[in-house]
Motif scaffolding. Structure first.
Motif, PDB file in Angstrom:
ATOM      1  N   THR A   1      -2.902   4.878  -1.702  1.00  0.00           N
ATOM      2  CA  THR A   1      -3.252   4.040  -2.853  1.00  0.00           C
ATOM      3  C   THR A   1      -3.087   2.590  -2.424  1.00  0.00           C
ATOM      4  OG1 THR A   1      -2.030   5.675  -4.146  1.00  0.00           O
ATOM      5  CG2 THR A   1      -2.818   3.729  -5.336  1.00  0.00           C
ATOM      6  N   PRO A   2      -4.174   1.834  -2.454  1.00  0.00           N
ATOM      7  CA  PRO A   2      -4.047   0.433  -2.015  1.00  0.00           C
ATOM      8  C   PRO A   2      -3.139  -0.366  -2.940  1.00  0.00           C
ATOM      9  CG  PRO A   2      -6.324   0.955  -2.669  1.00  0.00           C
ATOM     10  CD  PRO A   2      -5.516   2.180  -2.919  1.00  0.00           C
ATOM     11  N   GLY A   3      -2.485  -1.357  -2.370  1.00  0.00           N
ATOM     12  CA  GLY A   3      -1.663  -2.253  -3.185  1.00  0.00           C
ATOM     13  C   GLY A   3      -2.545  -3.067  -4.122  1.00  0.00           C
ATOM     14  N   TYR A   4      -1.931  -3.580  -5.177  1.00  0.00           N
ATOM     15  CA  TYR A   4      -2.669  -4.388  -6.161  1.00  0.00           C
ATOM     16  C   TYR A   4      -2.551  -5.861  -5.806  1.00  0.00           C
ATOM     17  CZ  TYR A   4      -2.615  -0.203  -9.048  1.00  0.00           C
ATOM     18  OH  TYR A   4      -2.785   1.064  -9.516  1.00  0.00           O
TER      19      TYR A   4
ATOM     20  N   GLY B   1      23.075   7.531  -1.954  1.00  0.00           N
ATOM     21  CA  GLY B   1      21.891   8.139  -2.588  1.00  0.00           C
ATOM     22  C   GLY B   1      20.584   7.625  -1.994  1.00  0.00           C
ATOM     23  N   THR B   2      20.641   7.118  -0.759  1.00  0.00           N
ATOM     24  CA  THR B   2      19.441   6.509  -0.165  1.00  0.00           C
ATOM     25  C   THR B   2      18.387   7.548   0.217  1.00  0.00           C
ATOM     26  OG1 THR B   2      20.691   4.636   0.639  1.00  0.00           O
ATOM     27  CG2 THR B   2      18.635   5.088   1.781  1.00  0.00           C
ATOM     28  N   ARG B   3      17.158   7.251  -0.146  1.00  0.00           N
ATOM     29  CA  ARG B   3      16.019   8.107   0.175  1.00  0.00           C
ATOM     30  C   ARG B   3      14.807   7.235   0.473  1.00  0.00           C
ATOM     31  NH1 ARG B   3      13.560  10.720  -4.068  1.00  0.00           N
ATOM     32  NH2 ARG B   3      15.254  10.486  -5.521  1.00  0.00           N
ATOM     33  N   HIS B   4      14.084   7.539   1.505  1.00  0.00           N
ATOM     34  CA  HIS B   4      12.804   6.864   1.763  1.00  0.00           C
ATOM     35  C   HIS B   4      11.776   7.923   2.124  1.00  0.00           C
ATOM     36  CE1 HIS B   4      15.423   3.318   2.632  1.00  0.00           C
ATOM     37  NE2 HIS B   4      14.399   2.646   2.172  1.00  0.00           N
ATOM     38  N   GLU B   5      10.526   7.645   1.872  1.00  0.00           N
ATOM     39  CA  GLU B   5       9.440   8.454   2.438  1.00  0.00           C
ATOM     40  C   GLU B   5       9.566   8.295   3.962  1.00  0.00           C
ATOM     41  OE1 GLU B   5       6.742  10.434   1.586  1.00  0.00           O
ATOM     42  OE2 GLU B   5       6.493  10.401   3.759  1.00  0.00           O
ATOM     43  N   GLU B   6       9.701   9.420   4.672  1.00  0.00           N
ATOM     44  CA  GLU B   6       9.941   9.326   6.123  1.00  0.00           C
ATOM     45  C   GLU B   6       8.693   8.865   6.873  1.00  0.00           C
ATOM     46  OE1 GLU B   6      12.768  10.152   7.967  1.00  0.00           O
ATOM     47  OE2 GLU B   6      14.007  10.716   6.243  1.00  0.00           O
ATOM     48  N   ASP B   7       7.524   9.372   6.438  1.00  0.00           N
ATOM     49  CA  ASP B   7       6.291   9.085   7.174  1.00  0.00           C
ATOM     50  C   ASP B   7       5.631   7.816   6.622  1.00  0.00           C
ATOM     51  OD1 ASP B   7       4.166   9.257   8.863  1.00  0.00           O
ATOM     52  OD2 ASP B   7       3.149  10.873   7.772  1.00  0.00           O
TER      53      ASP B   7
ATOM     54  N   ASP C   1       0.865  -1.179   0.000  1.00  0.00           N
ATOM     55  CA  ASP C   1       0.000   0.000   0.000  1.00  0.00           C
ATOM     56  C   ASP C   1       0.899   1.225   0.000  1.00  0.00           C
ATOM     57  OD1 ASP C   1      -2.226  -1.640   0.246  1.00  0.00           O
ATOM     58  OD2 ASP C   1      -2.258  -1.502   2.442  1.00  0.00           O
ATOM     59  N   LYS C   2       0.538   2.225  -0.777  1.00  0.00           N
ATOM     60  CA  LYS C   2       1.310   3.474  -0.785  1.00  0.00           C
ATOM     61  C   LYS C   2       0.524   4.550  -0.049  1.00  0.00           C
ATOM     62  CE  LYS C   2       3.413   2.443  -5.291  1.00  0.00           C
ATOM     63  NZ  LYS C   2       4.752   2.050  -4.907  1.00  0.00           N
ATOM     64  N   GLY C   3       1.252   5.469   0.561  1.00  0.00           N
ATOM     65  CA  GLY C   3       0.571   6.568   1.247  1.00  0.00           C
ATOM     66  C   GLY C   3      -0.008   6.153   2.591  1.00  0.00           C
TER      67      GLY C   3
ATOM     68  N   ASN D   1       2.065   5.460  11.607  1.00  0.00           N
ATOM     69  CA  ASN D   1       1.212   4.709  12.537  1.00  0.00           C
ATOM     70  C   ASN D   1       0.273   3.745  11.823  1.00  0.00           C
ATOM     71  OD1 ASN D   1       2.248   6.176  14.786  1.00  0.00           O
ATOM     72  ND2 ASN D   1       1.008   7.918  14.095  1.00  0.00           N
ATOM     73  N   GLY D   2       0.473   3.624  10.526  1.00  0.00           N
ATOM     74  CA  GLY D   2      -0.352   2.677   9.774  1.00  0.00           C
ATOM     75  C   GLY D   2      -1.655   3.281   9.265  1.00  0.00           C
ATOM     76  N   LYS D   3      -1.817   4.599   9.421  1.00  0.00           N
ATOM     77  CA  LYS D   3      -3.070   5.257   8.978  1.00  0.00           C
ATOM     78  C   LYS D   3      -2.910   5.757   7.538  1.00  0.00           C
ATOM     79  CE  LYS D   3      -5.522   5.485  12.829  1.00  0.00           C
ATOM     80  NZ  LYS D   3      -4.751   5.700  14.038  1.00  0.00           N
ATOM     81  N   PRO D   4      -3.999   5.645   6.739  1.00  0.00           N
ATOM     82  CA  PRO D   4      -3.899   6.139   5.358  1.00  0.00           C
ATOM     83  C   PRO D   4      -3.714   7.658   5.309  1.00  0.00           C
ATOM     84  CG  PRO D   4      -6.085   5.197   5.815  1.00  0.00           C
ATOM     85  CD  PRO D   4      -5.288   5.028   7.048  1.00  0.00           C
TER      86      PRO D   4
END
Ligand SMILES: Cc1cc2nc3c(=O)[nH]c(=O)nc-3n(C[C@H](O)[C@H](O)[C@H](O)COP(=O)(O)OP(=O)(O)OC[C@H]3O[C@@H](n4cnc5c(N)ncnc54)[C@H](O)[C@@H]3O)c2cc1C
Length: 564
Positions: free
Chosen positions: A182-185, A475-481, A168-170, A174-177
Motif C-alpha cells: 500500500t503506497p504511502g499517502y 512488547g516489541t514487535r515489527h514486521e520482519e520482512d 509505504d506499507k507492504g 529488499n525494497g520490493k513491493p
C-alpha cells in the motif's frame, strides 16, 4: 518504480500523538468549536486536523518516569482530575546519594526534586485518555502511520514545509513491493506540527536542511525503565525517590528513580547523559546494577518484572532550542528542546507548547496566512509564557555538569543564586558523541575485543536481566520482512575504523541488543537485529561517526508500552 500516491489535504497535520501533539490537537479543536459557535468566518472544522502516530495504538510508544506537574494539563483540561487516569498524587519524596553498599538521604529534598502537588502517572495511559478527548472533538487520529519524509515547498530553495509523506506499507526487506503493498499517502497541510519527541526523524531532517540549530547542539540522555509488581507494603503509593551516585561514576551525568504506584506497582529507572568517555559503557547494565543496590533491592526483591523500555531525553534546554517555526511548520515539545532537565520534566511544557502552537495556528488559519512571519508568533508566545519563566533560570544547568558531578553541583548552585547566569552565560557545549575516548587499537587487539562478549551482563533472571529478556518485556514487535529502518550510511566504517577507534559502542549503548559485531570469514561485520528496536533513537544520537540514521519502520511496529 513510479508510485501513484493518494493525496489528502488537511488544514493542520500533527506528527506524533504524545502530550505535545495531542494537546495541540485538542486546544485547536476547542478554539475551532468556539469560533464556529460564534459564527465567525472562515469556516473551520476539527475534521481538518490530522494526527499521525507510528505506534500500533495511542500511548504504545509513550515511556516516561513519570511524575507530572499538572500545570499544563490543568490549562488544557481544567477538570482533568475527574476523568484522567492519574495513578497517585505525590504523598512523599526523598533524594538519596548512593555508594555501592549504602545510601544517604539528603536532609531536605532539593527544590527541583520536590514533588508536592504533582501526580505519578503512566504517560501511556494518560495519552490513551487524552487521545479519546481529541477524537471526540472530531479530529482524525491515524495510528500505525509514520511520517516518513517531509514534503518541502519550493524544492531545493525551500524555506518551509507543505506536509508529510507516510511510509509505504507492504515492502519486503529488499525494497520490493509485497502482495499487500500500500503506497504511502501524500498528506498536504497548511501547517505541519512536528511533535515527534526527542530526536524526531523529520525534525532532524528539517533542522539540518534549513539550518535551524540553536546556540548549542542538542544533547541527550538515555532513560531505561522497568515496571514491577512487588509484595504489598514495600513502598507507599505516591512516594517519589530520586538517587545520585552509584552505579554511575561522578564523571557521568544522571541518576535513578523509584516511584511507588497504586496496587503495589513500582516504576524504577535510570537516566544517563549520552556524553561519556568510555565507549564500552553500557547504560542497560548500569541500570541493572542499580537494582542490586540494597535500598532498591529491598523494594523489588520477590517482585515481578512487568514491563521494560527505553527512550531518550533532550537535556540541552533553552540554548539548544532550534528555531521552531518555518513557513508552514512548527516544532513543539521535546522536539523543540522544551524539557526542563533540572527537574527531568517535559510533559507539562510539551502540553503548553502544543497549546501555544494551536493558538498561533488558529490565528494563521483565520487570516489565511501560514508564512514563517505569521507562525513566528509561536516563538513570541513561548517567550512570554511560563515555559520561558521555568526554562530560562536553568538555561545553563546541564552544561554546568560537563566537568563532572561535584563541580556541576557547585556551578549549578551559583546559577541558582544568579538566576541561571552562573559562571558563564551562555555556557557552550558540544554534541555528546564527541566525548568518546579514541582507543587507537591495532586490528588484532580490536577484533579480539569484538568477539569476547563473555563479560556482557547476563543478570540473575530474578532481579536483573539481560537485554533480550528485557526486550521481550517491552512488547516489541515489527514486521520482519521490511527494509531495515536503521540505515547505516557506510557499514565499512563499522567494520574497520570503528572497530579500531572505539570498539563499536553501538553494541553497548543500545538497550535492546539491536547491534552486534560478528566475525565473518575472520573479518568484523555489523549485524543489525532491527526487530528488537524499541525506538529510543540512542543509535542515531550516540554513534561516533553519525552514520546511523533512524527512520520510522512500517507503522504499528515497535514497543508496546502498556502502563509505562
Ligand atoms: C525515562 C524518562 C523519564 C521521564 N520522566 C519524566 C517525568 O517524570 N516527568 C515529566 O514531566 N517528564 C518526564 N520525561 C519527559 C517527558 O516524557 C517528555 O518531555 C514528553 O513525553 C514529551 O512529549 P512530546 O509530545 O514532545 O513527545 P513524546 O512524548 O516523545 O511523543 C512523541 C510521539 O510521536 C511519535 N512519533 C515520533 N516520530 C513520529 C513520526 N515520524 N511519525 C509518527 N509518529 C511519530 C512517537 O511514537 C510518540 O508517540 C521523561 C522522559 C523519559 C525518556
Amino acid at each position: 518504480m513510479a508510485i501513484e500516491r493518494e493525496t489528502l489535504e488537511a488544514d493542520v497535520l500533527i506528527v506524533g500523538a504524545g502530550p505535545g501533539g495531542l494537546a495541540c490537537a485538542l486546544h485547536l479543536a476547542n478554539l475551532i468549536e468556539a469560533h464556529t459557535k460564534a459564527g465567525k468566518s472562515p469556516a473551520l472544522s476539527a475534521e481538518n486536523i490530522y494526527v499521525l502516530e507510528k505506534a500500533r495504538e495511542l500511548g504504545a510508544h509513550q515511556l516516561s518516569g513519570a511524575i507530572m506537574d499538572p500545570r499544563g494539563l490543568r490549562e488544557l483540561v481544567p477538570d482533568f482530575e475527574n476523568s484522567a487516569p492519574l495513578d497517585s498524587p505525590i504523598t512523599g519524596d526523598a533524594a538519596y546519594y548512593f555508594t555501592e553498599s549504602s545510601s544517604y538521604k539528603m536532609p531536605i529534598t532539593p527544590p527541583p526534586l520536590a514533588q508536592h502537588g504533582n501526580f505519578i502517572v503512566s504517560l501511556s495511559r494518560l495519552m490513551k485518555w487524552l487521545g479519546g478527548l481529541v477524537e471526540k472533538k472530531g479530529v482524525n487520529i491515524f495510528t500505525q502511520f509514520a511520517g516518513k519524509e517531509l514534503l518541502y515547498d519550493g524544492g531545493a530553495t525551500t524555506s518551509g514545509i507543505a506536509g508529510v509523506l507516510t511510509e509505504d506499507k507492504g515492502v519486503d526487506k529488499n525494497g520490493k513491493p509485497k502482495d499487500n503493498f500500500t503506497p504511502g499517502y501524500e498528506l498536504r497541510a497548511k501547517v505541519t506540527v512536528l511533535a515527534e519527541g526527542p530526536r524526531g526523524s523529520l525534525t532532524k531532517d528539517l533542522v539540518q536542511r534549513l539550518k535551524l540549530d540553536g546556540l548549542n547542539p542538542q544533547v541527550y540522555g538515555i532513560g531505561i525503565k522497568e515496571l514491577w509488581d512487588v509484595p504489598p507494603g514495600r513502598i507507599a503509593a505516591g512516594f517519589a525517590g530520586h538517587t545520585l551516585g552509584w552505579p554511575l561514576s561522578s564523571d557521568k551525568y544522571g541518576g535513578g528513580w523509584i516511584y511507588g504506584m497504586r496496587d503495589s506497582r513500582v516504576s524504577v529507572g535510570m537516566v544517563v547523559a549520552l556524553e561519556y568517555a568510555n565507549p564500552q559503557f553500557d547504560p542497560h547494565e548500569a541500570f541493572q546494577k542499580f537494582k542490586t543496590h540494597p535500598h532498591v533491592r529491598a523494594i523489588l526483591e520477590g517482585g515481578k518484572l512487568v514491563r521494560y523500555g527505553a527512550k531518550t531525553v533532550p537535556y540541552g534546554g533553552w540554548y539548544s532550542m532550534p528555531r521552531n517555526f518555518v513557513s508552514g511548520g512548527l516544532i513543539i515539545g521535546d522536539s523543540a528542546s522544551l524539557l526542563n532537565s533540572q527537574r527531568l520534566k517535559g510533559i507539562h511544557t510539551a502540553i503548553k507548547s502544543g497549546m501555544l502552537a494551536a493558538e498561533t495556528i488558529y490565528t494563521a488559519l483565520c487570516s489565511g496566512d501560514t508564512s514563517a512571519v505569521t507562525l513566528s508568533e509561536y516563538q513570541r508566545r513561548l517567550e512570554s509564557s511560563w515555559i520561558r519563566e521555568e526554562l530560562w533560570p536553568v538555561r545553563n544547568f546541564h552544561q554546568a555538569f560537563h566537568g563532572g558531578l561535584w563541580s556541576g553541583l557547585v556551578k549549578s548552585g551559583i546559577q541558582f543564586v544568579t538566576g541561571g547566569r552562573g559562571v558563564a552565560d551562555p555556557m557552550r557545549s558540544g554534541a555528546g558523541y564527541k566525548a568518546y575516548t579514541n582507543s587507537h587499537r591495532d586490528g588484532a587487539a580490536a577484533a579480539q575485543l569484538l568477539i569476547d562478549q563473555s563479560t556482557r551482563f547476563k543478570g540473575d533472571g530474578k532481579l536483573t536481566f539481560d537485554r533480550l529478556t528485557d526486550v521481550y518485556h517491552s512488547g516489541t514487535r515489527h514486521e520482519e520482512d521490511q527494509p531495515c529502518h536503521l540505515v547505516v550510511l557506510d557499514p565499512s566504517i563499522c567494520a574497520d575504523r570503528c572497530v579500531r577507534e572505539y570498539g563499536n559502542p553501538c553494541q553497548y549503548f543500545c538497550p535492546a541488543a539491536v547491534y552486534e559485531m560478528a566475525l565473518e570469514k575472520g573479518a568484523p561485520r555489523l549485524k543489525i537485529n532491527a526487530s528488537n528496536c524499541v525506538h529510543c533513537k540512542t543509535c542515531d544520537i550516540a554513534d561516533p561517526y553519525q552514520i546511523i540514521n533512524w527512520v520510522p519502520p512500517e507503522g504499528g511496529g515497535g514497543p508496546n508500552y502498556e502502563g509505562m
